[in-house]
Scaffold this active site. Structure first.
Site, mmCIF file in Angstrom:
data_model
loop_
_atom_site.group_PDB
_atom_site.id
_atom_site.type_symbol
_atom_site.label_atom_id
_atom_site.label_comp_id
_atom_site.label_asym_id
_atom_site.label_seq_id
_atom_site.Cartn_x
_atom_site.Cartn_y
_atom_site.Cartn_z
ATOM 1 C CB SER A 218 -1.304 0.121 1.285
ATOM 2 O OG SER A 218 -0.604 -0.214 2.117
ATOM 3 N N GLY A 220 -0.464 4.585 0.547
ATOM 4 C CA GLY A 220 -0.672 5.478 0.759
ATOM 5 C C GLY A 220 -1.834 6.129 -0.142
ATOM 6 N N GLY A 223 -2.444 4.887 -4.326
ATOM 7 C CA GLY A 223 -2.778 2.678 -3.994
ATOM 8 C C GLY A 223 -2.268 2.259 -3.823
ATOM 9 N N GLY A 249 -5.539 0.990 5.320
ATOM 10 C CA GLY A 249 -4.662 0.044 4.894
ATOM 11 C C GLY A 249 -5.581 -1.443 5.174
ATOM 12 C CG ASP A 250 -6.298 -1.989 9.140
ATOM 13 O OD1 ASP A 250 -5.268 -2.863 8.492
ATOM 14 O OD2 ASP A 250 -7.220 -1.534 10.213
HETATM 15 O O1 LIG Z 1 -0.311 -1.989 16.932
HETATM 16 P P1 LIG Z 1 -1.375 -2.261 15.506
HETATM 17 O O2 LIG Z 1 -1.420 -4.087 15.976
HETATM 18 O O3 LIG Z 1 0.199 -2.707 13.900
HETATM 19 O O4 LIG Z 1 -1.820 -1.633 14.902
HETATM 20 C C1 LIG Z 1 -3.241 -1.036 15.869
HETATM 21 C C2 LIG Z 1 -3.945 0.145 15.232
HETATM 22 O O5 LIG Z 1 -3.567 1.526 15.556
HETATM 23 O O6 LIG Z 1 -4.132 -0.650 13.641
HETATM 24 C C3 LIG Z 1 -5.421 0.011 13.486
HETATM 25 C C4 LIG Z 1 -5.600 0.613 12.240
HETATM 26 O O7 LIG Z 1 -5.122 0.309 10.670
HETATM 27 C C5 LIG Z 1 -6.081 0.606 14.565
HETATM 28 O O8 LIG Z 1 -7.669 0.230 14.385
HETATM 29 C C6 LIG Z 1 -5.105 -0.547 15.806
HETATM 30 O O9 LIG Z 1 -5.146 0.018 17.093
#
Ligand SMILES: O=P(O)(O)OC[C@@]1(O)O[C@H](CO)[C@@H](O)[C@@H]1O
Length: 310
Positions: A218, A220, A223, A249-250
Site C-alpha cells: 500500500s 498511501g 494506491g 490499509g485494513d
Molecule cells: O499496533 P498495530 O496492531 O500494528 O496497529 C493497531 C492499530 O493502530 O491499527 C489499526 C489501524 O490500522 C487500529 O485500529 C489499531 O488500533
C-alpha cells in the site's frame, strides 16, 4: 466464512481537535470509541460487505469487555471467537488535527500473553480453520507472544489448505513471509524495513522473493502495487481525498479478501481494495467506510497491468 486473527486487539479511541499543538492543552471536539486492532477492522468491513466473518485473537480485562460489547452490538457484525485472557486489552488513540488533516497515532503495547493463553488460542484457531475459505493474520504481536507466531500460523493455514494473508511489520513479518503465505500486504515503511529498498517496485519484488506467493504494497494516497505470479499491477484512486487514514490499509485487506472469496481476479481485487481504502479515509474511524463514496469510486479506480509475469 472468512477468519481474521488479531492477536493484539484494541479499543480504538479517535479524538478530533481543531489543531494539535505540542506542549499545549486541547479541547476534544469529537470522540469515537470502536472495537479495533487491524484484523477486527478487516472483519468489520468484510461483514459490512455481506461476508460471513469470524474474529479470533485475544481480549481481556475491562477494555476487552467493552471491545466485545461494541463488537456484539454491530448489526450483522463479525462473530466473536476471541480467546479471553487475564490482562487488559490495550487502547489506541488516533488524534485527528482538523486544521492540517493529519492524524497522530498512539498505540499501547497490549497485555502480556501467557503460555497457556497461547495454547488456548492455537486450539481455537485449529477448530476454526477447517471452516475458513481464507484467513487474515493482522497487526502487531502483544508481549509474551513469540516472534515466530505468524510463521507458525501461516504453516498451520497452509497445511489446512486455507489461503492465508499476512499484514504485519518488523521481525514477525520477516519470519512470517519465509513461511510462504499466499499474500502479504505491507505498507511502504514496513517494506523498506524488511528489504532495505525504498523504491516500491524493487522492494515489493524483493519481498516476494522472500517467500510470499503475491505481495500487495500500500502506497498511501497513491494506491496499491501488486507483484503476483500473473503479473505486476498498479491501482490508484481517481483523486486524493482528505480525511482520517487510520484503517485504510485494513480496508484494502478486506477488499482483497472479499474479491478473492468471490473468485475475482487481480483487476477486481485491486479495484475493490483501493475503493474501500479511499472510502475509509472519508469515514470517521478505522473499520468503517463511506458506502456511497465506495460505490462511486469502484468503477473509477485505474488498474493497470505492467508486465505479463513477475
Ligand atoms: O499496533 P498495530 O496492531 O500494528 O496497529 C493497531 C492499530 O493502530 O491499527 C489499526 C489501524 O490500522 C487500529 O485500529 C489499531 O488500533
Amino acid at each position: 466464512m472468512i477468519l481474521t486473527v488479531t492477536l493484539n486487539t484494541a479499543l480504538d479511541l479517535t479524538y478530533a481537535v481543531p489543531a494539535l499543538v505540542p506542549h499545549s492543552s486541547h479541547r476534544v471536539n469529537e470522540v469515537t470509541e470502536r472495537p479495533g486492532g487491524k484484523g477486527v477492522n478487516v472483519a468489520r468491513v468484510l461483514s459490512a460487505l455481506g461476508h460471513d466473518t469470524v474474529v479470533t485473537g485475544f481480549a481481556g480485562g475491562s477494555t476487552g469487555t467493552v471491545l466485545r460489547e461494541l463488537l456484539g452490538a454491530l448489526p450483522h457484525g463479525p462473530t466473536d471467537a476471541l480467546v479471553t485472557v487475564a490482562g487488559n486489552t490495550r487502547r489506541t488513540l488516533a488524534v485527528v488535527d482538523r486544521s492540517s488533516g493529519d492524524t497522530t497515532q498512539l498505540n499501547e503495547p497490549g497485555p502480556h500473553i501467557g503460555a497457556g493463553e497461547w495454547a488456548a488460542f492455537l486450539g481455537t484457531f485449529g477448530d476454526l480453520l477447517p471452516r475458513a475459505e481464507a484467513v487474515a493474520l493482522c497487526g502487531s504481536l502483544p508481549p509474551g507472544v513469540h516472534v515466530g507466531a505468524y510463521a507458525e500460523l501461516v504453516r498451520l493455514a497452509r497445511s489446512a489448505g486455507v489461503p492465508v494473508l499476512l499484514d504485519t511489520g518488523g521481525e514477525p513479518l520477516r519470519r512470517g513471509i519465509a513461511a510462504r503465505p499466499d499474500l502479504v500486504k505491507p505498507n511502504a515503511e514496513e517494506l523498506a524495513q524488511l528489504t532495505g529498498a525504498r523504491e516500491p517496485l524493487r522492494a515489493t519484488r524483493d519481498a516476494r522473493r522472500r517467500g510470499a506467493h503475491s505481495v500487495v504494497t500500500s502506497l498511501g494516497p497513491d494506491g496499491l502495487l501488486a507483484v503476483t505470479p500473473d503479473g505486476i499491477w498498479r491501482a490508484a484512486p481517481p483523486a486524493t481525498v482528505r480525511g482520517n487514514p487510520t484503517g485504510a490499509g485494513d480496508s484494502a485487506v478486506a477488499g482483497l479478501l472479499s474479491a478473492l472469496a468471490e473468485g475475482l481476479g487481480w483487476q477486481d481485487r485491486l479495484a475493490r481494495a483501493v475503493a474501500l481504502s479511499t472510502a475509509t479515509v472519508l469515514a470517521p474511524a478505522a473499520g468503517e467506510f463511506d458506502r456511497e463514496a465506495y460505490e462511486d469510486l469502484l468503477p473509477r479506480v485505474a488498474v493497470e497491468q505492467h508486465t505479463p509475469a513477475a
